[in-house]
Design a protein around this motif. Structure first.
Motif, PDB file in Angstrom:
ATOM      1  N   GLN A   1       0.832  -1.204   0.000  1.00 31.56           N
ATOM      2  CA  GLN A   1       0.000   0.000   0.000  1.00 31.56           C
ATOM      3  C   GLN A   1       0.868   1.257   0.000  1.00 31.56           C
TER       4      GLN A   1
ATOM      5  N   ALA B   1       9.422  -8.540  10.470  1.00 34.69           N
ATOM      6  CA  ALA B   1       9.589  -8.880   9.061  1.00 34.69           C
ATOM      7  C   ALA B   1       9.095  -7.796   8.107  1.00 34.69           C
TER       8      ALA B   1
ATOM      9  N   GLY C   1      -3.272  -1.484   7.934  1.00 34.34           N
ATOM     10  CA  GLY C   1      -3.779  -2.036   6.683  1.00 34.34           C
ATOM     11  C   GLY C   1      -5.232  -2.484   6.718  1.00 34.34           C
TER      12      GLY C   1
ATOM     13  N   THR D   1      -7.379  -1.265   3.831  1.00 34.48           N
ATOM     14  CA  THR D   1      -6.881  -1.494   2.471  1.00 34.48           C
ATOM     15  C   THR D   1      -8.024  -1.641   1.465  1.00 34.48           C
TER      16      THR D   1
ATOM     17  N   ALA E   1      -4.751  -1.410  -7.513  1.00 34.45           N
ATOM     18  CA  ALA E   1      -3.588  -1.505  -6.635  1.00 34.45           C
ATOM     19  C   ALA E   1      -3.988  -1.244  -5.189  1.00 34.45           C
ATOM     20  N   GLN E   2      -3.367  -1.983  -4.275  1.00 30.91           N
ATOM     21  CA  GLN E   2      -3.640  -1.788  -2.848  1.00 30.91           C
ATOM     22  C   GLN E   2      -3.314  -0.361  -2.414  1.00 30.91           C
TER      23      GLN E   2
ATOM     24  N   GLU F   1       3.155 -13.531   1.641  1.00 29.58           N
ATOM     25  CA  GLU F   1       3.636 -12.679   2.731  1.00 29.58           C
ATOM     26  C   GLU F   1       3.997 -11.291   2.225  1.00 29.58           C
ATOM     27  N   ALA F   2       4.647 -11.230   1.089  1.00 28.92           N
ATOM     28  CA  ALA F   2       5.042  -9.925   0.567  1.00 28.92           C
ATOM     29  C   ALA F   2       3.812  -9.104   0.173  1.00 28.92           C
TER      30      ALA F   2
ATOM     31  N   GLY G   1       1.735  -8.264   3.398  1.00 28.39           N
ATOM     32  CA  GLY G   1       2.557  -7.800   4.514  1.00 28.39           C
ATOM     33  C   GLY G   1       2.150  -6.456   5.082  1.00 28.39           C
ATOM     34  N   GLY G   2       1.359  -5.696   4.358  1.00 31.07           N
ATOM     35  CA  GLY G   2       0.931  -4.393   4.853  1.00 31.07           C
ATOM     36  C   GLY G   2      -0.303  -4.451   5.729  1.00 31.07           C
ATOM     37  N   VAL G   3      -0.832  -5.644   5.970  1.00 30.00           N
ATOM     38  CA  VAL G   3      -2.026  -5.761   6.819  1.00 30.00           C
ATOM     39  C   VAL G   3      -1.651  -6.540   8.071  1.00 30.00           C
ATOM     40  N   LEU G   4      -1.983  -5.992   9.222  1.00 33.32           N
ATOM     41  CA  LEU G   4      -1.694  -6.654  10.489  1.00 33.32           C
ATOM     42  C   LEU G   4      -2.904  -7.440  10.966  1.00 33.32           C
TER      43      LEU G   4
ATOM     44  N   ILE H   1       3.982  -5.152  16.603  1.00 26.78           N
ATOM     45  CA  ILE H   1       3.414  -6.470  16.851  1.00 26.78           C
ATOM     46  C   ILE H   1       3.833  -7.358  15.676  1.00 26.78           C
TER      47      ILE H   1
ATOM     48  N   SER I   1       4.184  -9.254  12.361  1.00 24.95           N
ATOM     49  CA  SER I   1       3.570  -9.059  11.052  1.00 24.95           C
ATOM     50  C   SER I   1       3.677 -10.381  10.290  1.00 24.95           C
ATOM     51  N   PHE I   2       3.123 -10.401   9.100  1.00 28.57           N
ATOM     52  CA  PHE I   2       3.348 -11.547   8.213  1.00 28.57           C
ATOM     53  C   PHE I   2       4.854 -11.790   8.182  1.00 28.57           C
ATOM     54  N   GLY I   3       5.255 -13.023   8.246  1.00 28.80           N
ATOM     55  CA  GLY I   3       6.686 -13.287   8.148  1.00 28.80           C
ATOM     56  C   GLY I   3       7.353 -13.417   9.498  1.00 28.80           C
ATOM     57  N   ASP I   4       6.681 -12.983  10.565  1.00 32.78           N
ATOM     58  CA  ASP I   4       7.255 -13.153  11.900  1.00 32.78           C
ATOM     59  C   ASP I   4       6.772 -14.438  12.560  1.00 32.78           C
TER      60      ASP I   4
END
Ligand SMILES: Cc1cc2nc3c(=O)[nH]c(=O)nc-3n(C[C@H](O)[C@H](O)[C@H](O)COP(=O)(O)OP(=O)(O)OC[C@H]3O[C@@H](n4cnc5c(N)ncnc54)[C@H](O)[C@@H]3O)c2cc1C
Ligand code: FES
Ligand code: FES
Lengths: 255, 874
Positions: free
Chosen positions: A107, A192, B44, B47, B53-54, B124-125, B128-131, B804, B806-809
């Motif tokens: 975003q 991450a 996010g 979104t 596009a996001q 994840e990529a 990744g902008g949304v928690l 907190i 995120s994706f990938g953690d």
């Protein structure tokens, strides 16, 4: 929440119109809004919600995109991270592309701009080290004309720029020769995604190395660091981590 | 006029160009499926797609949408591609509370349009902008990739998709900020920017005269009843509006009520005189007091004593000791507090996001000086709670405003306000010592915990009481002295947060046990198996555990993975390099329900003369899934499909008191009450029950008899603790053991989690998908506690600086469900909400030590702390 109902707002299509409004109305400049709106939210939380007049630059198509004229790459100030991420125009822009891929999430990358990143002048701005190693300069326009400042002069300190009140950043200029050697970018944070850098390093195969988040403004490696303690890390840690990242960035370039 | 298309329909909006797109969508177009969690780009939840596009709608000026194509969750839900994705989310349990779900769906749509078969890394990529604070992300990744668990029909034991899922997935679920009367006034709290200050309010009539849109400035004088609320009946110490002195940064001193614009733009000129603030519980001990009733600032003390610890330490073969420290942890539910209140004659109604409607009702009645019957709480969908929406933070203020002005009033806390004002996990300072004999049998534990309880009592006494009971962990320890004290400071009030202080204690206890295992040359897992509680064992409180003690089974179930992961770590370490690999293990137990006190739940099941079944379920589902689990229990008991059971949820006017959604108690306590209600109703009906799609049938005929009611109540049997901490604090316990495999970059101090294996004794998994969802989410929060979360007032008051996971953690998680049935529980079930989190942080720290020798004693283990610990390591 949903606090901000902003009143005055302009979105001109030309730079000339924008400069005129800037002089007449003294509004806040707005590009992708990814720094401007969060700042409004933070301010509203502990007092009156600000309602600045906004001059939105995103309608000016000429300020967007990457072009080459003669010996200079010109990155329009309004170019979003996504463009830099997906289409680095020369090997030397790889560090910038790698930085772009790690700024916020998709975003932010879709709308946040490189010009906004520089003008916001955060010590942790990920755009600065990759541009420092490219020997970049900042082009500013005002009713008085154009001027070009080396990036380091444009950024005199944390949260400060050399931009005059009547100026708009129009482009970032990079000598073609400086962008020939490939480059890399390494970012260190505590999670991450969506993370502000504890330290980050951009390095070019031509030997230039720059480090961010370890001083008020990112610096070239040979200038030394001046890190601070904050919630993200201690100064001693930043120093050690920067050194390690520099070694790794060089190793990656050598591989 | 700004022209754009929204979900395919052309729209022209007459709004200023700087208006946030999120506000235009929600307020002007009524598209409340787009959620707001921060208004700052960090979560996010808002979104949407702009020209495919996001984009964060909260950061996008409407002016930039001129001529653009905007898509929101409501639009996606109306398309075949959207419906297919929604079905996968639904089956996989990828939406829990649902507040992040619209953002996740939108982000996934952008990805899938370009790449119909994405890899895990690509998901994840792209997302990744949304928690998400509930799910731990794994199930979302699986759902996007079409790899999640499949839905199953049926009742108890089935992977039934959550019954309230559809509304959360298509954007129609109404959360706290999604509903309010059109004419509602806005309320904005005025809060102290200082940790401790005296203050003088300005001349209010003059202020009102200068601010025409503002109807009222409410202060302590306007509170019709008691200007105080709080969890414990005898400690209503948190004022609705402070009087003269503010005790923490975020303490409310007044509220502005009026037209939204006017309220938002105004600032009440309060004259503050900052006073010395005590930020440290050790410094606060002994006074000067924050509250006269607690002269030494000790709010509460919990003590458990058994055997003769000193003699045991003296005789022990091995002793380990250590000091540990944890930080404030913020609940960071993605939905900030929101709701509205309205006065109806001499009654008041409040709609809000809450975990405890019955308690809110009591607080509001007290604050307004009304009888309970005059107050109705209608819970909205709750966008995450985790303990933080147990306290009535917003409700009293809204109630006072609506009552005094006799007009509907709404409020939505901003993210920084939510973070500053709401309760936190207690930071703990723990000094502990443990001993074992030469064969590795645990002998003694001495535990001293100082818990920073902040400025007001909240759940402090609960934490102080629960910690010493659990301090041994799920092991036989014959000689124990464990004490926890909750101490007032000028910090945000510490309250309830998944585990009530036990996760902090587990960090200390498990670290010491690792060291004891090393000292006697034992494998860390085998050491725990040797000492694990088994049926017939007596706990430190003198409770003999008879049934459903699956600790040993949990640990034993980990053996194969332990061996394999350790071998893999050793192999990778042999290759050298900056990454050192390690595997950690931790056990945990957790008492289900309140500590040594009554905590009943009541359920009603009404079969109407029209053959319809109405389930009056007062247990609020905050995303954990109780609405589904309880329906599965009722369906099983009646032999009916779950679709037969229409639920009325939470509303205090229509449902009996089920108690609060906390202490992991809803499956066990309310589940058992629901079972009793179902059996009661069943006993009133003769013949085989069925469902014809609209009505209950008896022996194949539509039910046409009189209205019938099944009533059920359950109060778990406990015995209060005596002065030595002896008694039966809980009727049953959840047990678990978790493994963590990770790698530490020894030159940067960063930690890369690679895998969790979690074995949980849940008694009976009424719905395995929901149980696993709790485990995933608990592990994600445990990761945050261990590695990144540190709330510092004034410095990490947003989701940019407060991190907190995120994706990938969150790495892959393997769940092993152990079912050691609890005879008291419905179909043998216990609870899992909090147990999911307790073992995670200790398992991570155990693995860091295994990898590097570094003992982390100060959480979170930020890279600089890990590197520092490495300096003193092996
Ligand atoms: C969730 C999230 C994550 C983020 N992650 C990162 C990150 O990892 N790394 C990082 O470096 N940043 C990050 N940021 C910050 C931000 O996204 C970037 O700095 C972005 O590049 C700002 O660009 P913008 O176009 O959105 O700027 P805007 O918000 O529009 O403007 C920023 C500032 O620059 C001024 N300005 C903008 N354009 C011009 C111009 N052409 N001439 C003169 N003044 C101008 C504005 O007045 C304002 O003061 C993040 C932000 C968010 C919300
Ligand atoms: S509300 Fe927009 S990112 Fe959180
Ligand atoms: S389900 Fe993601 S925040 Fe609750």
């Amino acid at each position: 929440m949903e606090r901000t109902r902003l009143g005055n707002y302009w979105r001109p299509a030309t730079l000339e119109a924008a400069l005129r409004i800037l002089v007449e109305q003294a509004p806040r400049l707005l590009a992708g809004g990814t720094d401007v709106y969060p700042a409004l939210t933070q301010a509203a939380a502990w007092g009156a919600a600000p309602a600045p007049a906004l001059l939105d630059l995103t309608g000016i198509a000429a300020l967007r995109g990457v072009t080459r004229t003669g010996g200079t790459w010109r990155i329009g100030a309004l170019t979003p991270w996504a463009v830099l991420r997906d289409a680095p125009p020369a090997p030397g822009f790889r560090a910038l592309a790698e930085a772009a891929a790690q700024v916020g999430g998709r975003q932010i990358q879709a709308r946040g701009t490189i010009g906004g990143n520089l003008c916001n002048a955060s010590p942790a701005a990920d755009g600065v080290p990759p541009l420092l190693i490219l020997d970049a300069a900042v082009e500013l326009a005002s009713p008085r004309g154009l001027r070009v400042l080396p990036l380091r002069e444009f950024l005199p300190g944390a949260r400060r720029t050399a931009r005059a009140a009547d100026e708009i950043v129009t482009a970032i200029l990079v000598p073609v020769a400086a962008a020939e050697a490939p480059s890399v970018f390494l970012k260190l944070g505590a999670r991450a995604h969506l993370v502000i850098s504890i330290a980050m390093v951009a390095a070019s195969a031509n030997g230039r190395v720059a480090v961010g988040a370890c001083s008020e403004v990112a610096r070239l490696w040979e200038e030394g660091l001046a890190p601070i303690d904050d919630v993200r890390a201690s100064a001693a840690y930043r120093r050690a981590a920067a050194e390690e990242l520099v070694a790794r960035a060089r190793a990656r370039l050598a591989a | 006029m700004i022209r754009l298309t929204v979900n395919g329909a052309p729209r022209a909006l007459d709004l200023p160009g700087g208006t946030r797109l999120s506000a235009a969508l929600r307020e002007t177009l009524g598209l409340t499926g787009t959620k707001i969690g921060c208004d700052a780009g960090d979560c996010g939840a808002c979104t949407v797609l702009i020209d495919g596009a996001q984009a964060c709608a909260c950061l996008t000026p409407l002016g930039q949408c001129e001529g653009a194509r905007v898509e929101t969750v409501e639009g996606l839900a109306a398309t075949p591609e959207g419906r297919a994705l929604i079905a996968r989310f639904h089956a996989a349990g990828a939406a829990q509370c649902g507040i992040c779900t619209p953002g996740m769906l939108v982000a996934a749509t952008e990805l899938l349009r370009a790449n119909p078969a994405p890899s895990e890394a690509e998901v994840e990529a792209a997302l990744g902008g949304v928690l998400c604070r509930c799910t731990g992300y794994r199930r979302i990744i699986e759902a996007v990739r079409g790899a999640g668990p499949a839905a199953e029909p049926g009742a108890v034991g089935a992977r039934l998709p959550r019954l309230d899922g559809a509304a959360k997935l298509d954007g129609s679920a109404r959360f706290g900020a999604d509903l309010a009367p059109a004419d509602a006034l806005w309320l904005k709290a005025v809060r102290s920017p200082h940790a401790h200050a005296r203050f003088v309010l300005p001349d209010i009539p003059a202020f009102l005269a200068a601010h025409p849109g503002i109807r009222a400035v409410l202060t302590a004088r306007d509170v019709p009843g008691r200007n105080g609320y709080g969890i414990y009946p005898h400690i209503k110490d948190q004022p609705v509006f402070a009087e003269g002195e503010a005790l923490y940064r975020g303490d409310a001193v007044a509220a502005l009520v009026g037209a939204r614009e006017a309220v938002e733009r105004a600032e009440l000129p309060v004259a503050w005189t900052p006073l010395p603030a005590r930020h440290d519980p050790e410094a606060a001990l002994g006074g000067p007091p924050l509250h006269a009733a607690f002269p030494d600032n000790v709010l509460a003390e919990g003590l458990v004593r058994r055997g003769d610890p000193e003699a045991a330490f003296a005789a022990a073969a091995h002793v380990a000791e250590g000091a540990f420290r944890t930080s404030f942890v913020e609940h960071a539910y993605i939905e900030p507090e929101a709701g509205f209140a309205r006065r109806i004659g001499e009654r008041i109604e409040i709609w809000c996001a809450t975990q405890a409607p019955a308690m809110d009702r009591e607080e509001v009645a007290g604050v307004l000086g009304l009888p309970l019957e005059a107050v109705r709480i209608i819970p909205s969908h709750c966008g995450g709670g985790f303990g933080g929406k147990l306290d009535a933070g917003m409700q009293p203020m809204l109630a006072v405003a609506a009552w005094v002005l006799d007009h509907p009033v709404r409020a939505v806390w901003s993210r920084p306000e939510s973070m500053a004002a709401s309760t936190k996990r207690h930071p703990a300072r723990i000094a502990a010592r443990a001993a074992c004999d030469a064969e590795g049998r645990l002998l003694a534990l001495d535990f001293e915990g100082l818990y920073d309880t902040g400025a007001y009592a909240s759940w402090g006494p609960t934490v102080a009481g629960r910690v010493p009971v659990h301090a041994t962990g799920p092991y036989r320890v014959p000689h124990v002295r464990a004490r926890a004290r909750a101490v007032f400071t000028h910090q945000p009030p510490s309250g309830a947060f998944r585990g009530f202080g036990v996760p902090q204690a587990a960090v200390a206890q498990e670290a010491l046990y690792d060291r004891l295992a090393d000292a006697c040359g034992m494998d860390r897992l085998e050491f725990r198996i040797l000492n694990a509680l088994t049926p017939g064992d007596v706990t430190a409180t003198g409770q003999r555990l008879a049934h459903s003690v699956g600790q040993r089974e949990c640990l034993e179930a980990l053996r194969p993975r332990w061996a394999a992961l350790r071998a893999e770590a050793a192999r990778r370490n042999a290759a050298g390099g900056p990454w050192r690999h390690g595997v950690g293990v931790a056990g945990m137990w957790y008492g289900i329900g309140n500590t040594g006190m009554s905590n009943p739940s009541e359920m009603r099941l009404i079969l109407g003369a029209d053959g319809r079944l109405s389930f009056r379920n007062g247990a609020v589902d905050i995303g954990q899934g109780s609405a589904t689990v309880l329906a599965q229990i009722v369906a099983e008991a009646l032999g009916l499909p779950v679709v037969a059971i229409a639920q009325i949820h939470g509303d205090t006017a229509l449902t009996p008191d089920a108690g609060k959604t906390s202490a992991s108690r809803q499956t066990f306590v309310s589940g058992r009450a629901a079972l009793a209600a179902a059996l009661d109703l069943r006993a009133k009906l003769n013949g085989a029950l069925g469902w014809d799609g609209a009505r209950v049938t008896v022996n194949g005929e539509p039910y046409a008899g009189p209205g019938l009611e099944g009533h059920g109540r359950f109060d778990p049997p406990t015995v209060p603790l005596d002065a030595e901490g002896q008694g039966t604090p809980y009727a049953t316990y959840g047990f678990a053991a978790q493994l963590c495999a990770l790698a530490v970059d020894v030159r940067l101090g960063t930690v890369r989690l690679e895998r969790f294996v979690a074995a949980h004794d849940v008694g009976r998994a009424i719905n395995p998908t929901l149980v696993e969802g709790q485990i995933h989410g608990g592990i994600a929060q445990g990761i945050g506690l261990a590695l990144m979360e540190e709330y510092i007032p004034g410095r990490t008051e947003n989701l940019h600086d407060y991190l907190i996971p995120s994706f990938g953690d969150v790495p892959p998680i393997e769940c092993i469900l152990i079912e050691s049935p609890e005879p008291l529980g419905p179909y043998g079930a216990k609870g899992v909400g909090e147990p999911a989190l307790v073992a995670t942080a200790p398992a991570i720290l155990s693995a860091i030590r295994d990898a590097t020798g570094a003992q982390i004693a100060h959480l979170p283990a930020l890279p600089h702390r890990v590197l520092e610990a490495l300096g003193h390591g092996r």
